[in-house]
Scaffold this motif. Structure first.
Motif, PDB file in Angstrom:
ATOM      1  N   LEU A  69      43.346  -4.164 -14.492  1.00 47.19           N
ATOM      2  CA  LEU A  69      44.282  -3.072 -14.188  1.00 47.19           C
ATOM      3  C   LEU A  69      45.735  -3.535 -14.280  1.00 47.19           C
ATOM      4  O   LEU A  69      46.596  -2.825 -14.795  1.00 47.19           O
ATOM      5  CB  LEU A  69      44.011  -2.508 -12.794  1.00 47.19           C
ATOM      6  N   SER A  70      45.975  -4.759 -13.791  1.00 43.15           N
ATOM      7  CA  SER A  70      47.342  -5.295 -13.857  1.00 43.15           C
ATOM      8  C   SER A  70      47.763  -5.618 -15.287  1.00 43.15           C
ATOM      9  O   SER A  70      48.950  -5.631 -15.596  1.00 43.15           O
ATOM     10  CB  SER A  70      47.452  -6.561 -13.005  1.00 43.15           C
ATOM     11  N   ARG A 115      47.174  -4.864  -7.899  1.00 41.23           N
ATOM     12  CA  ARG A 115      47.487  -5.128  -6.494  1.00 41.23           C
ATOM     13  C   ARG A 115      47.250  -3.872  -5.657  1.00 41.23           C
ATOM     14  O   ARG A 115      46.745  -3.955  -4.533  1.00 41.23           O
ATOM     15  CB  ARG A 115      48.948  -5.562  -6.344  1.00 41.23           C
ATOM     16  N   MET A 116      47.626  -2.727  -6.220  1.00 40.36           N
ATOM     17  CA  MET A 116      47.408  -1.460  -5.505  1.00 40.36           C
ATOM     18  C   MET A 116      45.911  -1.238  -5.293  1.00 40.36           C
ATOM     19  O   MET A 116      45.479  -0.831  -4.221  1.00 40.36           O
ATOM     20  CB  MET A 116      47.998  -0.294  -6.294  1.00 40.36           C
ATOM     21  N   TYR A 117      45.130  -1.524  -6.334  1.00 34.31           N
ATOM     22  CA  TYR A 117      43.674  -1.389  -6.250  1.00 34.31           C
ATOM     23  C   TYR A 117      43.117  -2.309  -5.160  1.00 34.31           C
ATOM     24  O   TYR A 117      42.198  -1.936  -4.431  1.00 34.31           O
ATOM     25  CB  TYR A 117      43.066  -1.711  -7.612  1.00 34.31           C
ATOM     26  N   ALA A 118      43.711  -3.509  -5.050  1.00 29.58           N
ATOM     27  CA  ALA A 118      43.254  -4.481  -4.040  1.00 29.58           C
ATOM     28  C   ALA A 118      43.744  -4.133  -2.637  1.00 29.58           C
ATOM     29  O   ALA A 118      43.475  -4.866  -1.693  1.00 29.58           O
ATOM     30  CB  ALA A 118      43.711  -5.879  -4.427  1.00 29.58           C
ATOM     31  N   GLY A 119      44.471  -3.050  -2.523  1.00 29.39           N
ATOM     32  CA  GLY A 119      44.893  -2.590  -1.197  1.00 29.39           C
ATOM     33  C   GLY A 119      46.310  -2.948  -0.819  1.00 29.39           C
ATOM     34  O   GLY A 119      46.737  -2.691   0.300  1.00 29.39           O
ATOM     35  N   ALA A 148      44.695 -11.201  -4.773  1.00 29.52           N
ATOM     36  CA  ALA A 148      44.737 -10.123  -3.766  1.00 29.52           C
ATOM     37  C   ALA A 148      43.344  -9.530  -3.559  1.00 29.52           C
ATOM     38  O   ALA A 148      42.944  -9.276  -2.414  1.00 29.52           O
ATOM     39  CB  ALA A 148      45.719  -9.046  -4.198  1.00 29.52           C
ATOM     40  N   ALA A 149      42.613  -9.323  -4.661  1.00 33.56           N
ATOM     41  CA  ALA A 149      41.244  -8.786  -4.555  1.00 33.56           C
ATOM     42  C   ALA A 149      40.349  -9.776  -3.816  1.00 33.56           C
ATOM     43  O   ALA A 149      39.544  -9.382  -2.965  1.00 33.56           O
ATOM     44  CB  ALA A 149      40.691  -8.503  -5.942  1.00 33.56           C
TER      45      ALA A 149
END
Lengths: 230, 120
Positions: A143-144, A152-156, A208-209
């Motif tokens: 995604l990045s 990062r957004m996906y990883a929260g 991050a994930a």
């Protein structure tokens, strides 16, 4: 004179009931470590009550989250029953010896072993809990790669994602501006910076994930512990 | 003389503990040295002018220095760029889930984020 005092009062100092009372008083005051010392003294003075006192010391160490110390004391206990084995298994889990812990945990407590080792299918057979939903590190990095910061957004981490997007977009725009102006050194500098930030963002999404998964697993284990130890 | 020398000879003798130099000490990498030097120059010059703006402990430049020194130039640089993107006002919102808080004398309370916690 002092020697005489000690010789006359030595029986008072080593009176088991007084030692136990003193240990309980220290424990009540919250002075756990001194209480442990006094409990050990009591266990030394009254060997027949050693096992029960050692069990209490193990609980005090666990209360202070000093699991290796608790394990050291637990090994000294002669009574080896299911309670002892479950406690040993739990402490082994806490000290990181997951595979070894599996040999000791019985019944419902075995759920802890499955939770720590990630064997969620076996865990479900003991406790009806949903396993944690884990984020895909590869998907986050992918995604990045497409849109900076999205991983990062996906990883929260939405804030970090927005900041990354702005940083990469900003340096990219700056590079373009420098190119238009004909300032080659600053153009190359900004291109290198943007490329570094872009690669760093992909790496950061992966990490991050991973850290989000660690957090989720930790919370899941806490939930299982609460369920099992209640 | 020969007899004396032979008396010291022990076939197959090896010291019980081998003293091996670490990889980073053994290999001299000019790119890594250059990058580390740039970071040091930044710390001595610009960092002082900018003041304490980083929310983390170790600060971004120290983090970069440590990660490049420990994990090599490629991974170290990736980790450094990742950290630069995380060093924002949003970072404090991830306490205590991702970062711990630590008191640094002279810098106040900072988010604890060592390089070891950000390995892939």
């Amino acid at each position: 004179m002092i020697m005489l005092f000690f010789l006359t009062e030595v029986e008072t100092f080593l009176n088991p009931s007084l030692v136990l009372k003193f240990a309980q008083e220290l424990e009540r005051e919250g002075d756990t470590f001194r209480a442990i010392t006094e409990y050990k003294r009591y266990a030394y003075l009254v060997p027949e009550k050693r096992d029960s006192i050692y069990f209490h010391i193990v609980r005090l160490y666990m209360q202070e989250k000093l699991y290796p110390n608790a394990l050291d004391v637990l090994i000294k206990i002669n009574r080896r029953d299911t309670v002892w084995e479950n406690l040993a298994g739990y402490l082994l889990l806490k000290t990181g010896n997951h595979e070894e812990a599996g040999k000791y945990l019985h019944g419902k407590k075995r759920a802890l072993f499955f939770a720590y080792t990630g064997k969620y299918d076996s865990l479900k057979l003991i406790i009806p809990v949903e396993p944690p939903e884990l984020k895909s590190k590869l998907y986050a990095a992918f995604l990045s790669t497409i849109v900076p910061g999205l991983g990062r957004m996906y990883a929260g981490r939405v804030g970090d994602g927005i900041f990354s997007l702005l940083a990469i977009f900003g340096t990219g725009m700056n590079a373009y501006y420098m190119y238009e102006k004909g300032n080659k050194p600053l153009f190359y500098f900004n291109v290198a910076l943007a490329a570094g930030l872009y690669l760093g963002d992909i790496y950061g999404s992966w990490v991050a994930a991973k850290r989000e998964n660690e957090k989720r697993k930790r919370k899941f284990i806490e939930k299982v512990e609460e369920e099992v130890l209640k | 003389m020969i007899f004396l020398l032979l008396s010291f000879y022990e076939p197959g003798f090896e010291p019980a503990v081998k003293i091996e130099k670490k990889k980073e000490e053994r290999e001299f990498n000019e790119y890594r040295m250059l990058t580390l030097s740039i970071i040091r120059i930044y710390q001595v010059t610009l960092s002082g002018i900018m003041g304490d703006v980083c929310v983390f402990e170790p600060s971004c430049s120290h983090y970069g220095y440590q990660s490049i020194k420990k994990y090599g130039i490629f991974l170290g640089l990736l980790m450094t760029f990742d950290r630069l993107e995380r060093c924002s006002p949003f970072a404090r919102s991830y306490y205590p889930d991702f970062y711990g808080m630590v008191y640094v004398p002279g810098r106040g309370y900072k988010l604890y984020d060592p390089p070891e916690e950000n390995l892939p």
